[in-house]
Write an enzyme that holds these catalytic residues in place. Structure first.
Site, short mmCIF file in Angstrom:
data_model
loop_
_atom_site.label_atom_id
_atom_site.label_comp_id
_atom_site.label_asym_id
_atom_site.label_seq_id
_atom_site.Cartn_x
_atom_site.Cartn_y
_atom_site.Cartn_z
N GLY A 1 -4.73 -4.14 -3.78
CA GLY A 1 -5.68 -3.06 -4.04
C GLY A 1 -4.87 -1.84 -4.40
N HIS A 2 -4.85 -1.50 -5.68
CA HIS A 2 -4.02 -0.40 -6.16
C HIS A 2 -4.92 0.77 -6.57
CE1 HIS A 2 -0.41 -3.24 -7.21
NE2 HIS A 2 -0.83 -3.34 -5.97
N LYS B 1 1.68 2.02 -5.19
CA LYS B 1 2.14 1.43 -6.46
C LYS B 1 1.18 1.79 -7.60
CE LYS B 1 2.17 -2.52 -4.34
NZ LYS B 1 2.08 -2.11 -2.93
N THR C 1 3.06 -12.83 2.13
CA THR C 1 2.17 -13.37 1.13
C THR C 1 2.87 -14.58 0.50
OG1 THR C 1 0.65 -12.77 -0.66
CG2 THR C 1 2.92 -11.91 -0.83
N GLN D 1 1.78 -6.20 -3.52
CA GLN D 1 2.34 -6.42 -2.17
C GLN D 1 3.70 -5.70 -2.07
OE1 GLN D 1 0.95 -9.62 -3.77
NE2 GLN D 1 -0.82 -8.50 -3.06
N ASP E 1 0.80 -1.22 0.00
CA ASP E 1 0.00 0.00 0.00
C ASP E 1 0.83 1.27 0.00
OD1 ASP E 1 -2.27 -1.66 0.12
OD2 ASP E 1 -2.13 -1.76 2.30
P1 GDP Z 1 -0.82 0.35 -3.50
O1 GDP Z 1 -1.43 -0.91 -3.04
O2 GDP Z 1 0.66 0.38 -3.29
O3 GDP Z 1 -1.18 0.72 -4.91
O4 GDP Z 1 -1.40 1.48 -2.55
P2 GDP Z 1 -2.95 1.67 -2.12
O5 GDP Z 1 -3.68 2.24 -3.27
O6 GDP Z 1 -3.48 0.45 -1.48
O7 GDP Z 1 -2.81 2.71 -0.94
C1 GDP Z 1 -2.22 3.96 -1.14
C2 GDP Z 1 -3.25 5.04 -0.76
O8 GDP Z 1 -2.57 6.27 -0.65
C3 GDP Z 1 -4.31 5.25 -1.81
O9 GDP Z 1 -5.51 5.62 -1.18
C4 GDP Z 1 -3.77 6.40 -2.64
O10 GDP Z 1 -4.78 7.16 -3.29
C5 GDP Z 1 -3.09 7.22 -1.58
N1 GDP Z 1 -1.92 7.98 -2.03
C6 GDP Z 1 -0.95 7.64 -2.92
N2 GDP Z 1 0.00 8.60 -2.95
C7 GDP Z 1 -0.36 9.54 -2.06
C8 GDP Z 1 0.24 10.74 -1.61
O11 GDP Z 1 1.32 11.15 -2.04
N3 GDP Z 1 -0.45 11.45 -0.65
C9 GDP Z 1 -1.65 11.03 -0.13
N4 GDP Z 1 -2.23 11.77 0.81
N5 GDP Z 1 -2.22 9.90 -0.53
C10 GDP Z 1 -1.58 9.16 -1.47
P1 IMO Z 2 -1.02 -4.19 -2.27
O1 IMO Z 2 -0.59 -4.71 -3.63
C1 IMO Z 2 -0.94 -4.74 2.02
C2 IMO Z 2 -0.94 -8.87 3.46
C3 IMO Z 2 -2.14 -9.35 4.23
C4 IMO Z 2 -1.48 -10.36 5.16
C5 IMO Z 2 -0.41 -10.99 4.26
C6 IMO Z 2 -0.83 -12.31 3.63
O2 IMO Z 2 -2.29 -3.43 -2.30
O3 IMO Z 2 0.12 -3.47 -1.62
P2 IMO Z 2 -2.47 -12.89 1.61
O4 IMO Z 2 -3.93 -12.63 1.42
O5 IMO Z 2 -1.61 -12.28 0.55
O6 IMO Z 2 -2.14 -14.34 1.82
O7 IMO Z 2 -2.10 -12.16 3.01
O8 IMO Z 2 -0.14 -10.03 3.25
N1 IMO Z 2 -1.24 -8.30 2.13
C7 IMO Z 2 -1.18 -6.99 1.84
N2 IMO Z 2 -0.95 -5.94 2.63
N3 IMO Z 2 -1.13 -4.57 0.70
C8 IMO Z 2 -1.32 -5.62 -0.11
O9 IMO Z 2 -1.36 -5.52 -1.46
C9 IMO Z 2 -1.42 -6.91 0.46
N4 IMO Z 2 -1.63 -8.14 -0.04
C10 IMO Z 2 -1.50 -8.99 0.99
O10 IMO Z 2 -2.76 -8.30 4.93
O11 IMO Z 2 -0.83 -9.70 6.19
MG MG Z 3 -2.96 -1.59 -1.77
#
Ligand code: GDP
Ligand code: IMO
Ligand code: MG
Length: 426
Positions: free
Chosen positions: A40-41, A16, A239, A224, A13
């Site tokens: 979840g991107h 990416k 994971t 991840q 998170d």
């Molecule tokens: P990912 O899994 O690595 O793609 O990241 P996620 O989308 O799960 O979580 C990142 C969260 O941070 C999302 O809600 C983005 O919209 C938000 N985000 C990304 N870059 C920034 C930033 O520079 N500032 C803020 N405030 N939010 C950001």
């Molecule tokens: P993105 O791509 C954050 C974590 C789960 C758990 C561990 C194993 O959005 O960064 P799994 O379901 O993969 O067997 O769970 O990995 N996990 C993540 N944490 N971002 C993710 O994906 C994750 N995908 C799995 O919370 O701790």
């Molecule tokens: Mg994510």
């Protein structure tokens, strides 16, 4: 033209989705190389928020060929739902390409993920319960079904019958659950769904190499992150795939010499969802502020993320594990209100000081972070578009992180929006 890798350097998170979308402006192809719908991107475009699970984050651009590589595990029901949601929002998904060698997440994988987590009780891993671990386990055990099996209903049924017998015995005899029915699974996965999936199936290795040979820009998008990696993460709280840059090679069929830039993505602090060690975790109001200001709730699962200060020890290890050429830092704006900021520069365990994580997990559980404290800026960064818009304390913070990590930080995120970033050169 060598490919570029985007890899998470923490526990996921990091942003990416946002970074991939940003870089995709200058790319031709984006390939997801591992993980499944545990990811979840998020990409925020104006008032629209796209939460992508299986679909590569470059899909929002018409010039991008989005590819799901062989290293991904695919729940076809989720994939089709995701594509329908994108189409409903006006996104053209017709270019979507899917590797025939990718493994399928089957209904029994989800069921087994759920029951094993329950069975583990307080030792549970906190998985996303999406069936990801069981799907990769079957891949390694050589009893997995692959996307290409959807193209041949007879083979699909044969393989399913063999594997389901064992899964049902496990579900019924160990976990006291009802067995699953092969006809129901075939009804769900074959027929209309298989027709739609089949239309996307390609020889993804050929597709990617033809693009590389043409001189196209190919981005390999990780899911991840480094410390959720099956080999290099905080096992067993990981994971079941290899998010590290090496996984980009195996998960897309590209050799190491075809990789150029490896961009690590890090939040300006650290978050983690699920169980496992987290040395800089803040259990006090700092943690609460980071959760609230950073909206640190899972993109898909809605779970509250654990939060803590930036950890340069982990970041240095991520440089090693991924051959990072640079880091993109996100969410600097989330730190706007703090009067001072802590950065973990080393771990202490007894008389031992660590600048890279100790290999033994028991030691990692005992370490105390050694912090350096830096002044905060207490200014709103969200409108910054250029380096000169950042107050000196914010620039100093980023420069300090770059110095600690040992690779340049070139992009800094100051908000979730597509254009909320600043080019840096620290
Ligand atoms: P990912 O899994 O690595 O793609 O990241 P996620 O989308 O799960 O979580 C990142 C969260 O941070 C999302 O809600 C983005 O919209 C938000 N985000 C990304 N870059 C920034 C930033 O520079 N500032 C803020 N405030 N939010 C950001
Ligand atoms: P993105 O791509 C954050 C974590 C789960 C758990 C561990 C194993 O959005 O960064 P799994 O379901 O993969 O067997 O769970 O990995 N996990 C993540 N944490 N971002 C993710 O994906 C994750 N995908 C799995 O919370 O701790
Ligand atoms: Mg994510």
């Amino acid at each position: 033209m060598p490919a570029t890798v985007v890899v998470g350097t923490q526990w996921g998170d990091e942003g990416k989705g946002k970074l991939t979308d940003l870089l995709a402006r200058d790319m031709d192809m984006v390939v997801r190389y591992q993980g499944g719908h545990n990811a979840g991107h998020t990409v925020v475009v104006g008032d629209d928020t796209f939460a992508l699970q299986l679909v590569p984050s470059g899909i929002l651009y018409e010039h991008i060929v989005p590819v799901i590589g062989n290293g991904v595990v695919v729940d076809p029901v989720v994939l089709i739902e995701e594509l329908d949601t994108l189409e409903a929002k006006g996104v053209d998904t017709s270019r979507m390409a899917l590797s025939g060698n990718a493994h399928l997440v089957m209904p029994y994988h989800q069921e087994i993920d759920r029951v094993t987590e329950r069975y583990l009780g307080k030792n549970s891993l906190g998985t996303t319960k999406r069936g990801i671990g069981p799907a990769y386990a079957d891949k390694a055990a050589r009893v997995g079904l692959r996307v290409q099996d959807l193209l041949d209903p007879k083979i699909f049924r044969q393989k399913l019958d063999v594997v389901l017998k064992e899964k049902n015995a496990l579900l019924a005899k160990v976990y006291n659950r009802l067995p699953l029915d092969a006809d129901d699974i075939c009804d769900l996965y074959l027929g209309k769904l298989a027709d739609r999936v089949s239309a996307m199936v390609v020889d993804a290795v050929a597709l990617v190499h033809e693009a590389l040979d043409r001189g196209d820009h190919v981005l390999l998008e990780g899911a991840q992150a480094t410390f959720l990696d099956l080999d290099h993460g905080t096992y067993p709280f990981v994971t079941s795939s290899n998010p590290v840059a090496g996984g980009a090679c195996t998960g897309s069929g590209v050799g190491p010499r075809d990789i150029g830039e490896v961009i690590g993505i890090a939040k300006a602090y650290v978050t983690r969802v699920g169980s496992g060690p987290f040395p800089t975790e803040c259990h006090d109001e700092v943690g609460d502020i980071l959760v609230e200001r950073g909206h640190e709730y899972g993109t898909n699962t809605g779970r509250r993320r654990r939060c803590g200060w930036f950890d340069a020890v982990m970041a240095r290890q991520a440089v090693r594990l991924n051959s990072l050429t640079e880091v993109a830092l996100t969410k600097l704006d989330v730190l706007d209100t703090f009067a001072s900021l802590k950065v973990c520069v080393a771990y202490q365990a007894g008389s031992e000081r660590y600048v890279h994580p100790p290999y033994h997990q028991s030691v990692l559980h005992q370490v105390t972070p050694v912090y350096e404290e830096l002044p905060g800026w207490q200014e709103d960064l969200s409108g910054a578009t250029e380096l000169s818009d950042l107050p000196p304390a914010a620039r100093d913070y980023v420069a300090f992180l770059a110095e600690q990590i040992g690779v340049p930080i070139r992009l800094v995120g100051v908000g979730p929006g597509r254009d909320q970033f600043v080019r840096f050169a620290a």
